[in-house]
Design a protein around this motif. Structure first.
Motif, PDB file in Angstrom:
ATOM      1  N   THR A  14      24.066 102.199  33.267  1.00 18.28           N
ATOM      2  CA  THR A  14      24.219 100.969  34.033  1.00 18.28           C
ATOM      3  C   THR A  14      25.698 100.706  34.332  1.00 18.28           C
ATOM      4  N   ARG A  15      26.315 101.663  35.013  1.00 18.07           N
ATOM      5  CA  ARG A  15      27.761 101.620  35.273  1.00 18.07           C
ATOM      6  C   ARG A  15      28.093 102.706  36.286  1.00 18.07           C
ATOM      7  N   ILE A  16      29.359 102.814  36.633  1.00 21.56           N
ATOM      8  CA  ILE A  16      29.818 103.950  37.425  1.00 21.56           C
ATOM      9  C   ILE A  16      29.885 105.160  36.511  1.00 21.56           C
ATOM     10  N   GLN A  17      29.582 106.349  37.029  1.00 27.04           N
ATOM     11  CA  GLN A  17      29.613 107.573  36.234  1.00 27.04           C
ATOM     12  C   GLN A  17      30.946 108.305  36.409  1.00 27.04           C
ATOM     13  N   VAL A  18      31.304 109.108  35.415  1.00 23.32           N
ATOM     14  CA  VAL A  18      32.478 109.967  35.536  1.00 23.32           C
ATOM     15  C   VAL A  18      32.375 110.806  36.814  1.00 23.32           C
ATOM     16  N   GLU A  19      31.201 111.352  37.050  1.00 29.63           N
ATOM     17  CA  GLU A  19      31.011 112.319  38.135  1.00 29.63           C
ATOM     18  C   GLU A  19      30.601 111.677  39.456  1.00 29.63           C
ATOM     19  N   ASP A  60      39.020 109.528  24.603  1.00 28.06           N
ATOM     20  CA  ASP A  60      38.345 110.706  25.118  1.00 28.06           C
ATOM     21  C   ASP A  60      39.351 111.785  25.528  1.00 28.06           C
ATOM     22  N   SER A  61      38.913 113.037  25.505  1.00 27.68           N
ATOM     23  CA  SER A  61      39.800 114.164  25.807  1.00 27.68           C
ATOM     24  C   SER A  61      39.990 114.402  27.303  1.00 27.68           C
ATOM     25  N   LEU A  62      39.336 113.609  28.152  1.00 23.39           N
ATOM     26  CA  LEU A  62      39.432 113.811  29.595  1.00 23.39           C
ATOM     27  C   LEU A  62      40.827 113.466  30.105  1.00 23.39           C
ATOM     28  N   LEU A  63      41.480 114.442  30.733  1.00 23.31           N
ATOM     29  CA  LEU A  63      42.798 114.229  31.344  1.00 23.31           C
ATOM     30  C   LEU A  63      42.674 113.928  32.833  1.00 23.31           C
ATOM     31  N   ALA A  64      41.770 114.646  33.488  1.00 25.08           N
ATOM     32  CA  ALA A  64      41.649 114.526  34.944  1.00 25.08           C
ATOM     33  C   ALA A  64      40.317 115.099  35.386  1.00 25.08           C
ATOM     34  N   GLU A  90      32.621 119.114  40.771  1.00 20.49           N
ATOM     35  CA  GLU A  90      33.654 118.504  39.925  1.00 20.49           C
ATOM     36  C   GLU A  90      33.786 119.289  38.630  1.00 20.49           C
ATOM     37  N   CYS A  91      35.012 119.576  38.231  1.00 18.32           N
ATOM     38  CA  CYS A  91      35.317 120.164  36.925  1.00 18.32           C
ATOM     39  C   CYS A  91      36.108 119.139  36.116  1.00 18.32           C
ATOM     40  N   ARG A  92      35.624 118.817  34.950  1.00 21.38           N
ATOM     41  CA  ARG A  92      36.353 117.895  34.083  1.00 21.38           C
ATOM     42  C   ARG A  92      37.470 118.665  33.378  1.00 21.38           C
ATOM     43  N   ILE A  93      38.677 118.181  33.520  1.00 22.37           N
ATOM     44  CA  ILE A  93      39.831 118.831  32.907  1.00 22.37           C
ATOM     45  C   ILE A  93      40.108 118.130  31.576  1.00 22.37           C
ATOM     46  N   ARG A 131      40.418 117.188  45.724  1.00 23.27           N
ATOM     47  CA  ARG A 131      40.691 115.833  45.219  1.00 23.27           C
ATOM     48  C   ARG A 131      40.944 115.912  43.714  1.00 23.27           C
ATOM     49  N   VAL A 132      41.949 115.187  43.250  1.00 23.77           N
ATOM     50  CA  VAL A 132      42.236 115.107  41.818  1.00 23.77           C
ATOM     51  C   VAL A 132      42.287 113.639  41.411  1.00 23.77           C
ATOM     52  N   ASP A 133      41.423 113.246  40.499  1.00 27.69           N
ATOM     53  CA  ASP A 133      41.491 111.921  39.876  1.00 27.69           C
ATOM     54  C   ASP A 133      42.046 112.138  38.471  1.00 27.69           C
ATOM     55  N   SER A 134      43.286 111.763  38.238  1.00 21.56           N
ATOM     56  CA  SER A 134      43.907 112.046  36.942  1.00 21.56           C
ATOM     57  C   SER A 134      44.424 110.764  36.297  1.00 21.56           C
ATOM     58  N   GLY A 135      44.659 110.847  35.004  1.00 20.30           N
ATOM     59  CA  GLY A 135      45.215 109.728  34.262  1.00 20.30           C
ATOM     60  C   GLY A 135      46.432 110.121  33.469  1.00 20.30           C
ATOM     61  N   VAL A 136      47.071 111.244  33.845  1.00 21.97           N
ATOM     62  CA  VAL A 136      48.217 111.762  33.099  1.00 21.97           C
ATOM     63  C   VAL A 136      49.334 112.131  34.069  1.00 21.97           C
ATOM     64  N   ARG A 137      50.435 112.581  33.511  1.00 25.87           N
ATOM     65  CA  ARG A 137      51.597 112.983  34.300  1.00 25.87           C
ATOM     66  C   ARG A 137      52.416 113.937  33.451  1.00 25.87           C
ATOM     67  N   ALA A 138      53.491 114.457  34.030  1.00 24.69           N
ATOM     68  CA  ALA A 138      54.420 115.281  33.261  1.00 24.69           C
ATOM     69  C   ALA A 138      55.054 114.442  32.158  1.00 24.69           C
ATOM     70  N   ASN A 139      55.349 115.078  31.037  1.00 23.16           N
ATOM     71  CA  ASN A 139      56.026 114.423  29.919  1.00 23.16           C
ATOM     72  C   ASN A 139      55.221 113.240  29.375  1.00 23.16           C
ATOM     73  N   TYR A 140      53.921 113.470  29.225  1.00 22.15           N
ATOM     74  CA  TYR A 140      53.007 112.434  28.748  1.00 22.15           C
ATOM     75  C   TYR A 140      52.389 112.884  27.434  1.00 22.15           C
ATOM     76  N   LEU A 141      52.422 112.011  26.440  1.00 22.08           N
ATOM     77  CA  LEU A 141      51.821 112.303  25.145  1.00 22.08           C
ATOM     78  C   LEU A 141      50.351 111.917  25.168  1.00 22.08           C
ATOM     79  N   VAL A 142      49.468 112.881  24.941  1.00 19.92           N
ATOM     80  CA  VAL A 142      48.021 112.638  24.976  1.00 19.92           C
ATOM     81  C   VAL A 142      47.613 111.910  23.693  1.00 19.92           C
ATOM     82  N   PRO A 143      47.088 110.681  23.782  1.00 22.87           N
ATOM     83  CA  PRO A 143      46.712 109.956  22.566  1.00 22.87           C
ATOM     84  C   PRO A 143      45.496 110.590  21.891  1.00 22.87           C
TER      85      PRO A 143
END
Length: 590
Positions: A290-295, A382-386, A335-338, A366-378
């Motif tokens: 009941t929401r938007i999906q990742v894909e 979730d392990s999804l970067l992009a 779509e490939c989950r990175i 198309r790339v939907d990402s949530g990271v950038r160069a010099n970014y520390l992955v918390p």
């Protein structure tokens, strides 16, 4: 109508929602935890508000803090993204009670379809076929054993409030029930704060097919085709495509009509996804998200509809502007989950700091990402970067374009599953459109090829500090403000602790591996111990599971490196450990 939207999420989905807001002329507000101060979604927003510590329970799951942030920043509506509170009916009611608009379904529809057992009852009432199973939660392992005998093994134990494969265990014999029941309940309580479980027959070799719907508050609803999400690890999706290579136009129309019928029956509003299993020419309703999906991206590419913008427009009271007869698929999208995971070690989370970062571009990419160069992955999320999405005029073109884009995608400093995706997209079973949910376990040669495609270990070049002016972030009462300082003689050390520099981090110049100081069992990852299955003096065999460590919302089994007798057990359930920590030692033989 509203003019400002707070996005109660993080990472790539927060950015995705904010971009839709900007295109609709709306102001967007980010919330962030202490671990996400430097995240791209925070920098992108028009305003940002600190809501708590790194732990999701104290930040992104903190309803009071999120509503307080909305009030403080002037937001009139809240979009939940996916995960966290996106399917929490209590959150919907709290948002509404605060005089705000929730961009999503009403709480009543969410309750009718969000709980898995409730959704099965609704589907049955609407005449939609369901997988054989129970319609009420099970109470204990003994009841699961009885149901296993009734339905026949294998069976699936699943979280009532679950999704994304969390709180799910497949049981193939009665002697697996106790451990699987305990593990599913533990994971469900952590992920959803709801330990209720139910049982259904486990289909051996299905495809995972889902139908996207949109519905307005006036009783109108449409189906926007299907997505094939069969390539999965740990019951979580890795590759999704639209349309499915398995469905005929007639079956697509039939499943879409069933999805719309069920959505209308429960008074659903906004975007939603009905998931089905498809095997031997028959489909079975599984659950509704009941929401938007990742894909959701692949549906957007094929149907030309911005689903997030549609959610916002529907929340503003618009009547649905789409007609079912006009929704015809055009081309094919993949779509490939990175993910930051090590595919050669059972997709184990791979934490670290991103060094160089380069996204592929070009027609149909198309790339939907949530990271950038010099970014520390918390480590807390979730392990999804992009998400990497390609579109083609047909499936073969979409595959070729995805292969090219994957080869161009550069992420240094952390291990990702890009090499696995490259192996999967050249595998003849995938190319033929015949992948089922067993694609990964039945084709171990995927990992031989993945190993060949893994990039060589590299040492990123140091990143020099940005030139003048120096830029800082001032955090006052939880809100962030940018400050530019010109001239010499000013450093971060001279600024109060609430002011943080925005100049890029230096990339990690060397990957280090922590070696055990003693003969022991080592945690290869940072995380929280959720199970201890060994005691002092116990004899263990090589490969035996001794600990389970949760990281990035996944449970990871830590096994004995060799046979022997355990000496000291150094951790308890609930202990947070670093990568390289000694969990237990072996007794020395004299």
């Amino acid at each position: 109508m509203f003019r400002t939207v707070l996005v109660a999420n993080r990472g790539e989905i927060a950015l995705r929602v904010m971009r839709a807001c900007r295109e609709l002329g709306l102001r967007c507000v980010a919330v962030y935890s202490e671990a996400d101060r430097d995240s791209p979604h925070v920098a992108y927003a028009d305003d940002a508000y600190l809501i708590g510590p790194a732990s999701p329970a104290e930040s992104y799951l903190n309803i009071e803090a999120i509503i307080r942030a909305a009030k403080a920043t002037g937001a009139e509506a809240i979009h939940p993204g996916y995960g966290f509170l996106a399917e929490n009916a209590g959150f919907v009611r709290a948002v509404t009670a605060a005089g705000l608009v929730f961009i999503g379904p009403p709480a009543e529809a969410m309750e009718r379809m969000g709980g898995k057992t409730a959704a099965r009852r609704e589907a049955t009432a609407a005449g939609v076929p369901v997988v054989p199973g129970v319609l009420e939660p099970v109470t204990d392992a003994a009841e699961v054993c009885r149901l296993g005998k009734e339905f026949g093994y294998p069976i699936a134990i699943k979280a009532v409030g679950g999704g994304g494969g969390r709180g799910l265990r497949v049981v193939r014999s009665p002697n697996e029930v106790d451990e699987a029941f305990a593990a599913a309940r533990r994971e469900a309580e952590v992920a959803f704060k709801n330990g209720e479980l139910y049982v259904e027959k486990y289909l051996d070799n299905p495809r995972h097919i889902e139908i996207q719907i949109l519905a307005d508050r006036y009783g109108n609803a449409v189906a926007l085709g299907e997505r094939d999400c069969s390539v999965q690890r740990r019951h979580q999706k890795l590759i999704e495509e639209c349309p499915s290579p398995a469905l005929t136009p007639e079956l697509r129309a039939e499943m879409g009509a069933a999805a719309v019928r069920l959505a209308k029956a429960v008074g659903y509003v906004s975007a939603g996804t009905l998931e089905f299993l498809y095997q031997d020419g028959r489909y079975y309703f599984l659950e509704m998200n009941t929401r938007i999906q990742v894909e959701h991206t692949v549906t957007e590419m094929v149907y030309g509809v911005d689903l997030v913008a549609a959610q916002i427009r529907i929340a503003q009271g618009e009547r649905l502007w789409l007609k079912q007869e006009d929704l015809v698929p055009r081309g094919h999208a993949i779509e490939c989950r990175i993910n930051a995971e090590d595919p050669l070690h059972n997709f184990r989370p791979a934490l670290g700091a991103i060094g160089a970062y380069h996204e592929p571009t070009g027609f149909g990419v198309r790339v939907d990402s949530g990271v950038r160069a010099n970014y520390l992955v918390p480590s807390h999320y979730d392990s999804l970067l992009a998400k990497l999405i390609t579109w083609g005029a047909d499936r073969n073109e979409a595959i070729a374009r995805m292969r090219r884009a994957l080869a161009e995608y550069r992420i240094e400093g952390v291990t990702t599953i890009i090499p696995f995706h490259r192996a999967a997209l050249e595998h003849p079973v995938f190319v033929a459109g015949e992948a089922t949910v067993n694609f990964i376990p039945r084709h171990p040669e995927l990992f031989t090829r993945t190993a060949e495609l893994m990039p060589p270990s590299t040492t990123p070049a140091p990143v020099e500090p940005a030139p003048e002016p120096r830029r800082f972030t001032v955090e006052v009462n939880g809100r962030r403000f940018g400050v530019a300082v010109f001239g010499d003689g000013v450093s971060a050390a001279t600024v109060q602790s609430a002011i943080r520099t925005l100049t890029p981090r230096r990339a990690i110049t060397k990957k280090t591996t922590l070696a055990a100081p003693v003969d022991g069992v080592i945690s290869p990852i940072q995380g929280r111990v959720v199970a201890v299955r060994v005691a002092h003096g116990q004899h263990v065999e090589a490969g035996q599971v001794l600990f389970i460590v949760e990281a990035m919302k996944m449970e990871n089994e830590i096994t004995a490196p060799h046979s022997g007798t355990i000496g000291e057990v150094r951790v308890d359930v609930g202990t947070t450990v670093e990568a390289g920590a000694v969990l237990a030692t072996y007794q020395l033989t004299t």
